[in-house]
Design an enzyme around this catalytic site. Structure first.
Site, PDB file in Angstrom:
ATOM      1  N   GLU A 197       0.799  -1.224   0.000  1.00 56.53           N
ATOM      2  CA  GLU A 197       0.000   0.000   0.000  1.00 56.53           C
ATOM      3  C   GLU A 197       0.835   1.278   0.000  1.00 56.53           C
ATOM      4  O   GLU A 197       0.308   2.358  -0.225  1.00 56.53           O
ATOM      5  CB  GLU A 197      -1.026  -0.004   1.136  1.00 56.53           C
ATOM      6  CG  GLU A 197      -0.470  -0.159   2.524  1.00 56.53           C
ATOM      7  CD  GLU A 197      -0.433  -1.611   2.988  1.00 56.53           C
ATOM      8  OE1 GLU A 197      -0.246  -2.503   2.158  1.00 56.53           O
ATOM      9  OE2 GLU A 197      -0.554  -1.829   4.215  1.00 56.53           O
ATOM     10  N   ASN A 198       2.140   1.151   0.272  1.00 53.63           N
ATOM     11  CA  ASN A 198       2.969   2.340   0.176  1.00 53.63           C
ATOM     12  C   ASN A 198       3.423   2.618  -1.261  1.00 53.63           C
ATOM     13  O   ASN A 198       4.426   3.307  -1.474  1.00 53.63           O
ATOM     14  CB  ASN A 198       4.176   2.252   1.120  1.00 53.63           C
ATOM     15  CG  ASN A 198       5.007   1.016   0.895  1.00 53.63           C
ATOM     16  OD1 ASN A 198       4.478  -0.079   0.775  1.00 53.63           O
ATOM     17  ND2 ASN A 198       6.308   1.184   0.822  1.00 53.63           N
TER      18      ASN A 198
END
Lengths: 222, 244
Positions: free
Chosen positions: B64-65
């Site tokens: 998700e980063n």
């Protein structure tokens, strides 16, 4: 359209006032603008609200700001980590306020501020403590929560390259919050590994168009 | 001999005579991820699933980063300070990798483009409510990260967890007693003793009272080291432990 080119990080952050709301890019270490943060601390700025994903790890960067008690309030998704001892101590002492927001909502609230969106409905967080007191609405059979934008006076961003027009490219997962924060702040100050002449960045690869960038400073990262 | 153990020769497909250890559990999860999927593996135990994905499954990992196409954990001179996963662990790039900012990354998740997300949990309710971000301890510093976004965003949210807490309480419960991360979002639970399917959209809500008249919403896919009667005795009555 030209970005101001600062000679030093100190010059770049000279206009940040006490009490300012400051967005700080980064996800842990990648993308965190350590030189700008150090310069901001050296400037004496205090009583700041910091909007960032984390509340600092280790002893540098945002952790150093909190350790020096320059931060009144933190808006973030993930303050507690194995090396967040400075935030943990300040929080337990009641010396820093925390607004916790789910990471995707944090990102979208920042994006919304930069994009001129008044508020948005999201399914994330519905039915949880973090949505208590917020407006909700069922849309197409799914429960949603109303979330408002997050804007800032200043964004401190780290990028890979910037040209004289302020166009930016990032490197790998260090991109993270940089592009959305650059758009969401009144003033955006960017540290880059290297400033290049306008035209040296392929326009097809620009990630942050220069319109969002006010000041650039080149820092030599070790 | 443990009376709850089954003769492997008589066990239905997928059942095993012994409870699954952490790597066996990760292997079972990995085998259930459909070929060609895009998956997000949460921090902790779910990360282990990546070690058991076969190359021919062609599973793409999202972190998700801001990365699609995450490779293995980086070692030695592979380590790049600008390249980490959601647990902030240095990783490598897989073929076809792309990078994007955080708002795009969560749009990808929230928009239903990620096929499956595998998360750890403190508790899962029979209605698919998930608790995995906060123990409810008032002294704890709250920290949520992407947990709530991941819980409701992916096409399917699967949980990997121990079936019991350290003091012997079942973590598959009628209604959550821990603060909710998301409601009605979990569709499958993998534990060392059994794998469960949950009918979606049957949330009881955060601390909701048992309505008493609910239909069974959880079915057992496979058992490991226990028989179905024993499993039923451990769990809420709405867990359907009989043969499929």
């Amino acid at each position: 359209m030209r970005a101001q080119l600062a000679e030093t990080a100190a010059e770049a952050v000279a206009g940040v006032e006490d009490g300012a709301t400051v967005m700080i890019s980064g996800f842990g270490i990648p993308g965190q603008p350590f030189d700008l943060i150090d310069a901001l601390l050296d400037s004496g700025a205090r009583d700041l609200t910091v909007i960032s994903n984390n509340a600092g790890g280790g002893d540098g960067g945002i952790a150093r700001m909190i350790h020096q008690r320059r931060v009144r309030r933190v808006v973030c998704s993930f303050p507690r980590q194995t090396d967040s001892w400075h935030f943990d101590a300040a929080y337990r002492a009641g010396e820093v306020e925390l607004e916790l927001t789910p990471q995707g909502n944090l990102a979208e609230r920042i994006r919304a501020a930069g994009a001129g969106i008044g508020a948005f409905y999201t399914p994330t967080g519905y039915g949880t403590r973090l949505a208590e007191g917020k407006e909700t609405r069922v849309i197409d059979g799914v429960d949603h929560v109303l979330e408002f934008p997050l804007a800032a006076d200043v964004a401190l961003v780290s990028a890979h390259r910037g040209d004289h027009a302020g166009n930016l490219v990032y490197r790998k997962t260090a991109r993270n919050f940089g592009p959305i924060m650059a758009a969401a702040a009144s003033t955006t100050i960017v540290e880059v590994d290297r400033i290049v002449e306008t035209g040296q960045i392929d326009p097809e690869t620009v990630v942050t168009p220069g319109i969002y960038v006010d000041t650039l400073v080149e820092v030599r990262r070790s | 001999m443990n009376p709850h153990q089954q003769d492997p020769a008589q066990a239905p497909a997928g059942d095993t005579a012994e409870p699954l250890d952490r790597d066996q559990l990760a292997a079972v999860v990995a085998a259930d991820i459909a070929p060609g999927s895009v998956a997000n593996l949460g921090i902790g135990q779910p990360t282990r699933v990546a070690n058991h994905l076969a190359a021919e499954q062609d599973v793409t990992l999202h972190t998700e980063n801001g990365m699609l196409g995450m490779g293995h954990e980086a070692v030695d001179d592979e380590i790049d300070p600008d390249l980490v996963n959601a647990g902030k662990v240095p990783v490598t790039e897989a073929e076809g990798v792309s990078y994007f900012h955080h708002a795009d990354s969560f749009a990808m998740m929230r928009g239903g483009h990620i096929d499956v997300c595998v998360l750890g949990a403190y508790q899962v309710s029979v209605g698919g409510d998930l608790a995995n971000w906060h123990t409810g301890d008032p002294e704890a510093i709250p920290s949520v990260g992407g947990a709530m976004d991941l819980a409701v965003g992916a096409q399917r949210t699967w949980v990997m967890m121990k079936l019991f807490t350290k003091d012997g309480q079942a973590k598959l419960v009628e209604a959550l007693s821990y603060p909710a991360t998301g409601l009605g979002c979990v569709s499958r639970v993998y534990t060392e003793y059994a794998v469960f399917d949950i009918e979606p959209g049957r949330s009881g809500g955060d601390g909701a009272a048992d309505d008493g008249g609910r239909e069974p919403t959880v079915r057992v896919r496979s058992v490991h080291g226990v028989d179905r009667e024993q499993l039923a005795a451990w769990l809420p009555a709405t867990v359907e432990c009989g043969e499929r």
